[in-house]
Design a protein around this motif. Structure first.
Motif, PDB file in Angstrom:
ATOM      1  N   MET A   1       0.862  -1.183   0.000  1.00  0.00           N
ATOM      2  CA  MET A   1       0.000   0.000   0.000  1.00  0.00           C
ATOM      3  C   MET A   1       0.898   1.234   0.000  1.00  0.00           C
ATOM      4  O   MET A   1       1.794   1.357   0.818  1.00  0.00           O
ATOM      5  CB  MET A   1      -0.911  -0.039   1.231  1.00  0.00           C
ATOM      6  N   SER A   2       0.636   2.158  -0.899  1.00  0.00           N
ATOM      7  CA  SER A   2       1.473   3.354  -1.044  1.00  0.00           C
ATOM      8  C   SER A   2       1.123   4.417  -0.012  1.00  0.00           C
ATOM      9  O   SER A   2       0.078   4.346   0.642  1.00  0.00           O
ATOM     10  CB  SER A   2       1.305   3.927  -2.450  1.00  0.00           C
ATOM     11  N   VAL A   3       1.999   5.412   0.101  1.00  0.00           N
ATOM     12  CA  VAL A   3       1.783   6.507   1.049  1.00  0.00           C
ATOM     13  C   VAL A   3       0.434   7.199   0.808  1.00  0.00           C
ATOM     14  O   VAL A   3      -0.319   7.411   1.766  1.00  0.00           O
ATOM     15  CB  VAL A   3       2.956   7.513   1.020  1.00  0.00           C
ATOM     16  N   PRO A   4       0.090   7.562  -0.439  1.00  0.00           N
ATOM     17  CA  PRO A   4      -1.222   8.205  -0.629  1.00  0.00           C
ATOM     18  C   PRO A   4      -2.402   7.304  -0.250  1.00  0.00           C
ATOM     19  O   PRO A   4      -3.473   7.796   0.059  1.00  0.00           O
ATOM     20  CB  PRO A   4      -1.252   8.538  -2.125  1.00  0.00           C
ATOM     21  N   LEU A   6      -2.189   4.861   2.319  1.00  0.00           N
ATOM     22  CA  LEU A   6      -2.123   4.588   3.756  1.00  0.00           C
ATOM     23  C   LEU A   6      -2.180   5.845   4.620  1.00  0.00           C
ATOM     24  O   LEU A   6      -2.822   5.843   5.674  1.00  0.00           O
ATOM     25  CB  LEU A   6      -0.850   3.800   4.067  1.00  0.00           C
ATOM     26  N   ALA A   7      -1.519   6.912   4.192  1.00  0.00           N
ATOM     27  CA  ALA A   7      -1.446   8.136   5.005  1.00  0.00           C
ATOM     28  C   ALA A   7      -2.826   8.665   5.395  1.00  0.00           C
ATOM     29  O   ALA A   7      -3.034   9.019   6.564  1.00  0.00           O
ATOM     30  CB  ALA A   7      -0.636   9.206   4.283  1.00  0.00           C
ATOM     31  N   PRO A   8      -3.802   8.737   4.476  1.00  0.00           N
ATOM     32  CA  PRO A   8      -5.100   9.263   4.889  1.00  0.00           C
ATOM     33  C   PRO A   8      -5.767   8.402   5.958  1.00  0.00           C
ATOM     34  O   PRO A   8      -6.424   8.929   6.856  1.00  0.00           O
ATOM     35  CB  PRO A   8      -5.938   9.258   3.606  1.00  0.00           C
ATOM     36  N   ILE A   9      -5.565   7.109   5.885  1.00  0.00           N
ATOM     37  CA  ILE A   9      -6.168   6.218   6.883  1.00  0.00           C
ATOM     38  C   ILE A   9      -5.568   6.493   8.257  1.00  0.00           C
ATOM     39  O   ILE A   9      -6.285   6.650   9.253  1.00  0.00           O
ATOM     40  CB  ILE A   9      -5.996   4.748   6.458  1.00  0.00           C
ATOM     41  N   LEU A  10      -4.241   6.577   8.312  1.00  0.00           N
ATOM     42  CA  LEU A  10      -3.579   6.846   9.601  1.00  0.00           C
ATOM     43  C   LEU A  10      -3.946   8.231  10.134  1.00  0.00           C
ATOM     44  O   LEU A  10      -4.222   8.385  11.338  1.00  0.00           O
ATOM     45  CB  LEU A  10      -2.065   6.715   9.442  1.00  0.00           C
ATOM     46  N   LEU A  11      -3.955   9.227   9.252  1.00  0.00           N
ATOM     47  CA  LEU A  11      -4.331  10.579   9.671  1.00  0.00           C
ATOM     48  C   LEU A  11      -5.779  10.634  10.142  1.00  0.00           C
ATOM     49  O   LEU A  11      -6.098  11.332  11.118  1.00  0.00           O
ATOM     50  CB  LEU A  11      -4.106  11.571   8.532  1.00  0.00           C
ATOM     51  N   LEU A  12      -6.661   9.896   9.484  1.00  0.00           N
ATOM     52  CA  LEU A  12      -8.060   9.887   9.905  1.00  0.00           C
ATOM     53  C   LEU A  12      -8.254   9.182  11.245  1.00  0.00           C
ATOM     54  O   LEU A  12      -9.142   9.545  12.016  1.00  0.00           O
ATOM     55  CB  LEU A  12      -8.950   9.265   8.825  1.00  0.00           C
ATOM     56  N   VAL A  13      -7.436   8.189  11.534  1.00  0.00           N
ATOM     57  CA  VAL A  13      -7.510   7.548  12.856  1.00  0.00           C
ATOM     58  C   VAL A  13      -7.174   8.576  13.933  1.00  0.00           C
ATOM     59  O   VAL A  13      -7.915   8.741  14.916  1.00  0.00           O
ATOM     60  CB  VAL A  13      -6.573   6.319  12.944  1.00  0.00           C
ATOM     61  N   VAL A  14      -6.063   9.297  13.758  1.00  0.00           N
ATOM     62  CA  VAL A  14      -5.667  10.316  14.745  1.00  0.00           C
ATOM     63  C   VAL A  14      -6.746  11.399  14.838  1.00  0.00           C
ATOM     64  O   VAL A  14      -7.150  11.804  15.932  1.00  0.00           O
ATOM     65  CB  VAL A  14      -4.294  10.920  14.389  1.00  0.00           C
TER      66      VAL A  14
END
Length: 115
Positions: A1-4, A6-14
């Motif tokens: 899974m690329s940064v674009p 995965l990053a939104p998922i991690l940011l949305l968790v926070v």
């Protein structure tokens, strides 16, 4: 899974951790003045936006708006389920799990593509 991806998922968790505390964290402090809880909640929500806006900006490179919203809603339910048990001391029931499963089914339709 690329940064674009995965990053939104991690940011949305926070983001959702902050927003859940902003919206529901004050329920443990029902003797505090409402105005004080509103101001405190606004302060917490300020930080939520610092994660939600970048999550959507980055995520829109690879997800549609509907997919981003669906990801956000699923994360919200998962964060809230943990929060309600650990912070508020509530119990999850079979009805909660059935409801969550139905929402997960809706998310599946969003990501499966056109029929």
């Amino acid at each position: 899974m690329s940064v674009p991806h995965l990053a939104p998922i991690l940011l949305l968790v926070v983001s959702n951790v902050f927003m859940t505390f902003a919206w529901y964290g004050h329920l443990k402090f029902d003797t505090k003045p409402l105005w004080a809880m509103v101001i405190l909640s606004w302060g917490i929500a300020f930080f939520e936006y610092w994660f939600a806006v970048p999550a959507n900006r980055i995520g829109y490179q690879v997800y549609t708006a509907a997919e981003l919203k669906t990801i956000q809603e699923v994360i919200t339910l998962l964060v809230f389920a943990v929060f309600s048990v650990t912070w508020l001391g509530e119990k999850l029931t079979v009805n909660h799990f059935i409801g969550f499963a139905l929402i997960a089914g809706g998310a599946w339709f969003i990501f499966r593509g056109p029929l």
